[in-house]
Write an enzyme that holds these catalytic residues in place. Structure first.
Site, PDB file in Angstrom:
ATOM      1  N   LYS A  78       0.849  -1.207   0.000  1.00 44.02           N
ATOM      2  CA  LYS A  78       0.000   0.000   0.000  1.00 44.02           C
ATOM      3  C   LYS A  78       0.878   1.248   0.000  1.00 44.02           C
ATOM      4  O   LYS A  78       1.920   1.279   0.673  1.00 44.02           O
ATOM      5  CB  LYS A  78      -0.909  -0.036   1.240  1.00 44.02           C
ATOM      6  N   SER A 158      -9.963   2.198   2.518  1.00 47.11           N
ATOM      7  CA  SER A 158      -8.987   2.902   1.703  1.00 47.11           C
ATOM      8  C   SER A 158      -8.000   1.972   1.008  1.00 47.11           C
ATOM      9  O   SER A 158      -7.367   2.373   0.038  1.00 47.11           O
ATOM     10  CB  SER A 158      -8.217   3.889   2.566  1.00 47.11           C
ATOM     11  N   SER A 182     -10.479  -0.018   6.810  1.00 50.68           N
ATOM     12  CA  SER A 182      -9.859   0.020   5.487  1.00 50.68           C
ATOM     13  C   SER A 182      -9.168  -1.263   5.029  1.00 50.68           C
ATOM     14  O   SER A 182      -8.754  -1.337   3.872  1.00 50.68           O
ATOM     15  CB  SER A 182      -8.845   1.157   5.417  1.00 50.68           C
TER      16      SER A 182
HETATM   17  N1  GLN Z   1     -13.443   4.749   5.704  1.00 53.23           N
HETATM   18  C1  GLN Z   1     -12.901   5.200   6.938  1.00 53.23           C
HETATM   19  C2  GLN Z   1     -12.448   6.631   6.805  1.00 53.23           C
HETATM   20  O1  GLN Z   1     -12.646   7.181   5.785  1.00 53.23           O
HETATM   21  C3  GLN Z   1     -11.789   4.318   7.387  1.00 53.23           C
HETATM   22  C4  GLN Z   1     -10.555   4.517   6.639  1.00 53.23           C
HETATM   23  C5  GLN Z   1      -9.435   3.671   7.120  1.00 53.23           C
HETATM   24  O2  GLN Z   1      -9.651   2.670   7.816  1.00 53.23           O
HETATM   25  N2  GLN Z   1      -8.223   4.068   6.790  1.00 53.23           N
HETATM   26  O3  GLN Z   1     -11.921   7.204   7.701  1.00 53.23           O
END
Ligand code: GLN
Length: 495
Positions: A78, A158, A182
């Site tokens: 990532k 994400s 995410s």
């Molecule tokens: N979707 C969540 C956010 O936008 C979690 C994102 C994540 O876990 N990095 O904060």
């Protein structure tokens, strides 16, 4: 040989060790798959030459007969992980051109174990999002499509690039990070396994920070066994991360016996949302039945503060983000705005941040600065922290009653279409995290396991939430669920 890129880590490990295949052959198959995958936009950077060099070194190590499990295994990383000399931008324009001088602890451990890096993976900007659409590189695309449709779907976020890459066989496995879901949500959207370890199990050093009290790195893999192998490689204490815990790391793979007789699995009533699709309810009920058939006891439990989790998360995560992202000012890293005549340092900061950060990141920084400001700190930030404590206590009470793990849906729906939420209130997107954020707020381990398809042929996942530091037990239950569900479907290759 073809199709080596679709191997699991466990199978590839065994074939590498028996010399049935070489790391170079395996890496070449992956490099070819990656090169032909631009339609998925999963990779932001491809590193095929580096991968081949690492594969050659892995073959030499394998020849000695003393190679770790991940030796010669090609992975995607990532874009949130700093990789020395390889662009690491958190999918943001503000980090344009940033090539770290150092390597994150997670990737240091992976390369130390002989793993091979195929490239960097697309993601939501600074990991803020649930669809990969906030990425400066454009959205990654889900390899899965609805039956008879060519509408492009989100791989989730994400860690959307990671999910698309693993699901589409563009690597054997990938790293993800999970601040509010995410790893688990994109895993569920793409029919793969994703593990968010207990907070402190995996070092955060060298991972670009979003919300430091919630962020945790973890594996995204094709099977539960692969996640166990991967987690063993990256877990453990790190003196460079003061929040990493100095606890012994068990052998997660050895824990996969599939025997869950006598385990108590809780079903939290607060996760049965009004208006939840019947398919999700059925998936959940079926999952509970599978665990019961495998010898577990299914019990109803209550997590009464669940409904406050999303609001608390969307105060705390932006608060921490606003502080973490203050360092991007055009002075030290990445993008720096060009100034007009007569403009000075203040204009430089403001213009750099206005140009460099995308809309969602700007929204979070503003919310974060607001809830931390002198007049509102008590009303929002401190209150959200109190709610967080109550949510953690809900879980502690359930586990103290003898429950071993909690079963919930991973997501409230299957993957949605790209752009489908574009005009929606941002809160609609935030609702994607309704089943996952509680786990981050409480610092617990969670895993998403694919267990079925919806009526349109898209994968759906269930989540198991474990006790703190009990990933081994949680993964074993996930393994039993995986065996019972027998999910083997793959997306038809169209790219
Ligand atoms: N979707 C969540 C956010 O936008 C979690 C994102 C994540 O876990 N990095 O904060």
């Amino acid at each position: 040989m073809s199709g080596l890129n679709s191997l699991t880590i466990a199978d590839a490990r065994d074939k590498l060790r028996s010399k049935e295949i070489s790391a170079v052959e395996l890496t070449e198959a992956c490099n070819t798959a990656v090169a032909g995958s631009d339609a998925l936009n999963a990779y932001s950077v491809k590193t095929p030459e580096l991968a081949l060099d690492q594969a050659k070194a892995a073959d030499a190590r394998l020849a000695t007969g003393d190679a770790p499990d991940l030796c010669g295994i090609p992975l995607g990383i990532k874009d949130l992980f700093c990789t020395k000399g390889v662009a690491s931008q958190a999918a943001s324009n503000i980090l344009e051109g940033f090539k770290p001088e150092y390597e994150s602890t997670v990737t240091t451990k992976l390369w130390g174990a002989g793993a091979v890096m195929l490239g960097k993976l697309n993601m939501d900007e600074f990991a803020m999002g649930s669809s990969n659409e906030t990425s400066a590189y454009g959205a990654a695309i889900n390899p899965w499509r609805r039956q008879g449709s060519d509408v492009a779907l989100t791989p989730g976020g994400s860690s959307g690039g990671s999910a698309a890459a693993v699901s589409g066989d563009l690597c054997l496995a990938a790293t993800g990070t999970d601040t509010g879901g995410s790893i688990r949500q994109p895993a569920a959207f793409t029919g793969i396994v994703g593990v968010k370890p207990t907070y402190g199990r995996v070092s955060r050093w060298g991972i670009i920070a979003f919300a430091s009290s919630l962020d945790q790195a973890g594996p995204m893999t094709k099977t539960v066994r692969d996640s166990a192998i991967f987690l063993n490689a990256i877990a453990g204490h790190d003196a460079k991360d003061s929040t990493s815990a100095d606890f012994a790391v068990p052998d997660f793979e050895a824990a996969l016996t599939g025997d869950i007789r006598g385990k108590k699995i809780g079903i939290p009533k607060e996760y049965r949302l009004d208006g939840m699709p019947a398919e999700i309810e059925k998936l959940w009920d079926d999952g509970a039945a599978m665990l019961r058939d495998a010898g577990a006891e299914i019990v109803d439990v209550s997590l009464p503060h669940t409904k406050y989790a999303l609001p608390a998360y969307y105060v705390l995560a932006p608060a921490e983000a606003s502080s973490n992202l203050a360092r991007y000012d055009g002075v030290r890293y990445g993008h720096r705005a060009k100034l007009q005549k007569g403009e000075g340092i203040h204009e430089m900061y403001a213009r750099t941040r206005a140009e460099g950060f995308g809309k969602e990141v700007q929204r979070r920084i503003m919310i974060g600065a607001y809830v931390l400001s002198a007049g509102f700190y008590d009303a929002y930030y401190r209150r959200a922290q109190r709610v967080r404590t109550l949510i953690k206590k809900d879980f502690e009470d359930v586990y103290a009653s003898g429950v071993d793990a909690i079963l919930t849906p991973a997501t409230p729906s299957a993957a949605f279409g790209l752009g489908e939420m574009a005009d929606a209130d941002p809160v609609k997107m935030y609702l994607n995290d309704v089943f996952t954020v509680t786990v981050n707020l409480a610092g617990l381990p969670g895993v998403s396991v694919p267990t079925g398809l919806d009526s349109q042929g898209l994968p759906l996942g269930l989540q198991l939430i474990g006790k703190p530091w009990e990933e081994a037990d949680m993964l074993n239950t996930a393994y039993a669920l995986e065996q019972a569900a027998g999910f083997v479907s793959k997306a038809d290759k169209w790219w």
